[in-house]
Design an enzyme around this catalytic site. Structure first.
Site, PDB file in Angstrom:
ATOM      1  N   GLU A 112      -3.203   5.035   8.713  1.00 38.08           N
ATOM      2  CA  GLU A 112      -2.746   4.968  10.112  1.00 38.08           C
ATOM      3  C   GLU A 112      -2.834   3.501  10.504  1.00 38.08           C
ATOM      4  O   GLU A 112      -3.929   2.958  10.611  1.00 38.08           O
ATOM      5  CB  GLU A 112      -3.656   5.806  11.021  1.00 38.08           C
TER       6      GLU A 112
ATOM      7  N   GLU B 166       2.293  -7.259  16.500  1.00 41.44           N
ATOM      8  CA  GLU B 166       1.318  -6.446  17.229  1.00 41.44           C
ATOM      9  C   GLU B 166       0.256  -7.381  17.809  1.00 41.44           C
ATOM     10  O   GLU B 166      -0.534  -7.964  17.070  1.00 41.44           O
ATOM     11  CB  GLU B 166       0.660  -5.429  16.287  1.00 41.44           C
TER      12      GLU B 166
HETATM   13  P1  NAD Z   1      -8.868  -3.818  10.295  1.00 41.94           P
HETATM   14  O1  NAD Z   1      -7.729  -3.456   9.412  1.00 41.94           O
HETATM   15  O2  NAD Z   1      -9.308  -5.233  10.329  1.00 41.94           O
HETATM   16  O3  NAD Z   1     -10.160  -2.965   9.917  1.00 41.94           O
HETATM   17  C1  NAD Z   1     -10.171  -1.561   9.892  1.00 41.94           C
HETATM   18  C2  NAD Z   1     -11.303  -1.098   9.001  1.00 41.94           C
HETATM   19  O4  NAD Z   1     -11.039  -1.522   7.663  1.00 41.94           O
HETATM   20  C3  NAD Z   1     -12.675  -1.674   9.366  1.00 41.94           C
HETATM   21  O5  NAD Z   1     -13.659  -0.679   9.165  1.00 41.94           O
HETATM   22  C4  NAD Z   1     -12.833  -2.796   8.372  1.00 41.94           C
HETATM   23  O6  NAD Z   1     -14.185  -3.115   8.108  1.00 41.94           O
HETATM   24  C5  NAD Z   1     -12.166  -2.180   7.142  1.00 41.94           C
HETATM   25  N1  NAD Z   1     -11.727  -3.158   6.132  1.00 41.94           N
HETATM   26  C6  NAD Z   1     -11.453  -4.469   6.305  1.00 41.94           C
HETATM   27  N2  NAD Z   1     -11.127  -5.028   5.113  1.00 41.94           N
HETATM   28  C7  NAD Z   1     -11.164  -4.052   4.193  1.00 41.94           C
HETATM   29  C8  NAD Z   1     -10.901  -4.007   2.789  1.00 41.94           C
HETATM   30  N3  NAD Z   1     -10.536  -5.087   2.099  1.00 41.94           N
HETATM   31  N4  NAD Z   1     -11.029  -2.829   2.150  1.00 41.94           N
HETATM   32  C9  NAD Z   1     -11.379  -1.714   2.833  1.00 41.94           C
HETATM   33  N5  NAD Z   1     -11.656  -1.700   4.149  1.00 41.94           N
HETATM   34  C10 NAD Z   1     -11.543  -2.849   4.834  1.00 41.94           C
HETATM   35  O7  NAD Z   1      -8.459  -3.274  11.733  1.00 41.94           O
HETATM   36  P2  NAD Z   1      -9.217  -3.438  13.106  1.00 41.94           P
HETATM   37  O8  NAD Z   1      -9.076  -4.863  13.524  1.00 41.94           O
HETATM   38  O9  NAD Z   1     -10.584  -2.835  13.025  1.00 41.94           O
HETATM   39  O10 NAD Z   1      -8.340  -2.481  14.040  1.00 41.94           O
HETATM   40  C11 NAD Z   1      -7.154  -2.904  14.606  1.00 41.94           C
HETATM   41  C12 NAD Z   1      -5.943  -2.398  13.820  1.00 41.94           C
HETATM   42  O11 NAD Z   1      -6.045  -0.994  13.636  1.00 41.94           O
HETATM   43  C13 NAD Z   1      -4.645  -2.614  14.573  1.00 41.94           C
HETATM   44  O12 NAD Z   1      -3.650  -3.074  13.693  1.00 41.94           O
HETATM   45  C14 NAD Z   1      -4.286  -1.215  15.059  1.00 41.94           C
HETATM   46  O13 NAD Z   1      -2.930  -0.991  15.314  1.00 41.94           O
HETATM   47  C15 NAD Z   1      -4.818  -0.369  13.974  1.00 41.94           C
HETATM   48  N6  NAD Z   1      -5.040   0.991  14.459  1.00 41.94           N
HETATM   49  C16 NAD Z   1      -4.209   1.991  14.056  1.00 41.94           C
HETATM   50  C17 NAD Z   1      -4.383   3.277  14.536  1.00 41.94           C
HETATM   51  C18 NAD Z   1      -3.484   4.396  14.104  1.00 41.94           C
HETATM   52  O14 NAD Z   1      -3.894   5.542  14.230  1.00 41.94           O
HETATM   53  N7  NAD Z   1      -2.297   4.142  13.608  1.00 41.94           N
HETATM   54  C19 NAD Z   1      -5.430   3.558  15.412  1.00 41.94           C
HETATM   55  C20 NAD Z   1      -6.264   2.514  15.804  1.00 41.94           C
HETATM   56  C21 NAD Z   1      -6.066   1.234  15.298  1.00 41.94           C
END
Ligand code: NAD
Length: 453
Positions: free
Chosen positions: A227, A354
């Site tokens: 997602e 975004e």
């Molecule tokens: P992010 O991608 O930076 O992190 C999300 C999660 O992934 C965190 O727990 C992070 O620690 C983990 N992560 C980071 N690097 C990783 C790796 N190399 N391997 C595995 N896991 C890793 O996102 P964020 O900044 O926490 O959240 C914002 C983003 O999330 C935005 O782009 C937003 O649109 C998206 N989002 C999507 C939905 C949806 O349902 N489509 C919902 C909420 C947020």
């Protein structure tokens, strides 16, 4: 240790153990050991346990909501709504264990039947914007289907997930079935994705990290659901109730300070009603209450961090494009005012990327065909809205937009009983509703010969 910061003050609110790869390995081993017994629990008993977990979470709703409001910087009323949905999600999937039905298929020489089997250990990785509620969209269907779980919350917002681990254990969930590791994504998240004993990863986060997860998961052929980000369009046609559309629009993009994958961060307005729309929008935006998340009058809180505030500010390339802004506190804390950029082109950087903050681009369009073309002119496809009083047009446009979740004369995105997820680079798979269960089970086909014996 992880120092957990409260975004409204910039102060530390807690410290928690910073998990590393050894903690992930321990959690996966515990989940693997717990799996055979958990999958064998009778469906009705598993359903009862899901209800017991929902009760236990409900009993703790007010302190979970307060922790979430402080740690994620969201208005307390929003946080209460989210924790309410966590409880609802456990109750909804409590109905699943007894309804994971297979099929019988007519074939020659015997009986053919299918079963929906759990996958094993599933790794769940969630972001900081809706910490516990997004976790629950994954945890509840995963457990209901008979999987065991390792959950990795975001490093910025680990508190409610760690509380949930204690609450579910106290509610009677056997040891090892649900495990939380709070640590950096590049360490703990990566290890979960690469771990050979993890059968599936369900990820919510940015498209960039999601792409890396899909690549890393390929080496062990893990099941992956993603997602990801969004840049959704809010389409306002000239025949709409323009005041209603304008009054609702700010909450479709400034809720959660714009840190919402479903944010309608592009408002496409049919040119003849642009002036009316903007003047109505201005009234609502200037009246928005931005401030202390724990104050019940607050409609918008701070951004999650100082780095994120810098990133959001970077999207405003040309200050002359700011049509109007709301107010926000000066600091301390990571504040940013609700900001409307207008008129914008769909090709401007702020209209394409975004931003994940309280900044919206208002873009004019000429006719229905152009509205659909602009709505689709993005790599994303997560949500969107259509405002019109012409029902046939509403459905034509809804069918024409490549996006996973649309609402007509409304900006709603999420209900526990309906599927949620994205087209294009907004993701793979669906959460919530019955669809989510397909991503936490495998279909097994069994043929029983009637010709022997
Ligand atoms: P992010 O991608 O930076 O992190 C999300 C999660 O992934 C965190 O727990 C992070 O620690 C983990 N992560 C980071 N690097 C990783 C790796 N190399 N391997 C595995 N896991 C890793 O996102 P964020 O900044 O926490 O959240 C914002 C983003 O999330 C935005 O782009 C937003 O649109 C998206 N989002 C999507 C939905 C949806 O349902 N489509 C919902 C909420 C947020």
């Amino acid at each position: 240790m992880i120092s957990v910061i409260e975004p409204a003050t910039g102060e530390e609110m807690a410290q928690v153990h910073r998990a590393g790869t050894e903690d992930v390995d321990k959690a996966v081993a515990a989940a693997k050991a717990a799996f055979p017994a958990w999958r064998a629990v009778a469906p009705a008993e598993r359903a009862n346990l899901m209800h017991a977990m929902a009760d236990a979470l409900s009993n703790r709703a007010s302190d979970l909501a307060e922790t979430e409001a402080r740690n994620a910087g969201k208005p307390i009323s929003d946080a209460e709504g989210e924790i309410g949905m966590v409880v609802e999600c456990f109750r909804y999937y409590a109905g699943a264990p007894e309804r994971l039905l297979g099929k019988t298929i007519p074939v020659a020489g015997g009986v053919d039947m299918t079963f929906r089997e759990p996958l094993g250990v599933v790794g769940l990785i969630v972001p900081w914007n809706f910490p516990l509620v997004i976790a629950s969209w994954k945890v509840a269907p995963a457990l209901a289907a008979g999987n065991t779980v390792v959950l990795k919350p975001a490093e910025l917002t680990p508190l409610t997930a760690l509380e949930m681990e204690k609450i579910l254990l106290e509610a009677g969930l056997p040891e090892g079935v649900f495990n939380v590791v709070a640590g950096p994504g590049s360490v703990c998240g990566q290890r979960l994705v690469e771990h050979p004993d993890v059968a599936k990863v369900a990820f919510t986060g940015s498209t960039e990290i999601g792409r890396g997860i899909a690549e890393a998961a390929a080496s062990t052929i893990k099941r992956v659901t993603l997602e990801l980000g969004g840049k959704s369009a809010n389409l306002v046609f000239a025949d709409a109730d323009v005041s209603a559309a304008a009054a609702a629009a700010p909450f479709a993009v400034f809720a959660n300070a714009g840190q919402d994958c479903c944010a309608r961060s592009r408002i496409l307005v049919e040119a003849p009603v642009m002036d009316d729309f903007l003047s109505e929008l201005e009234k609502t935006v200037r009246g928005m209450v931005v401030g202390d998340p724990l104050d019940r009058a607050t409609q918008m809180g701070p951004l999650i961090s100082s780095d994120h505030r810098e990133s959001v500010a970077g999207f405003i390339e040309d200050e002359s494009k700011i049509a109007f802004q709301g107010d926000c506190p000066d600091g301390p804390g990571f504040w940013f005012p609700p900001t409307v950029l207008a008129p914008m082109s769909n090709d401007d950087m702020a209209s394409r990327d975004e931003i994940f903050g309280p900044v919206v681009c208002v873009i004019p369009f000429g006719d229905e065909e152009e509205a659909v073309r602009l709505a689709n002119d993005t790599v994303y496809g997560l949500s969107g809205s259509i405002w019109t009083t012409n029902g046939a047009k509403a459905l034509r446009v809804a069918r024409g937009i490549d996006t996973g979740v649309l609402s007509i004369n409304s900006n709603s995105s999420v209900r526990v009983s309906t599927p949620f997820g994205g087209f294009k680079q907004s993701g793979v798979g669906r959460e919530l509703g019955p669809d989510a269960l397909e991503h936490y089970t495998e279909v097994k086909n069994v043929f029983y010969s009637t010709e022997v014996g």
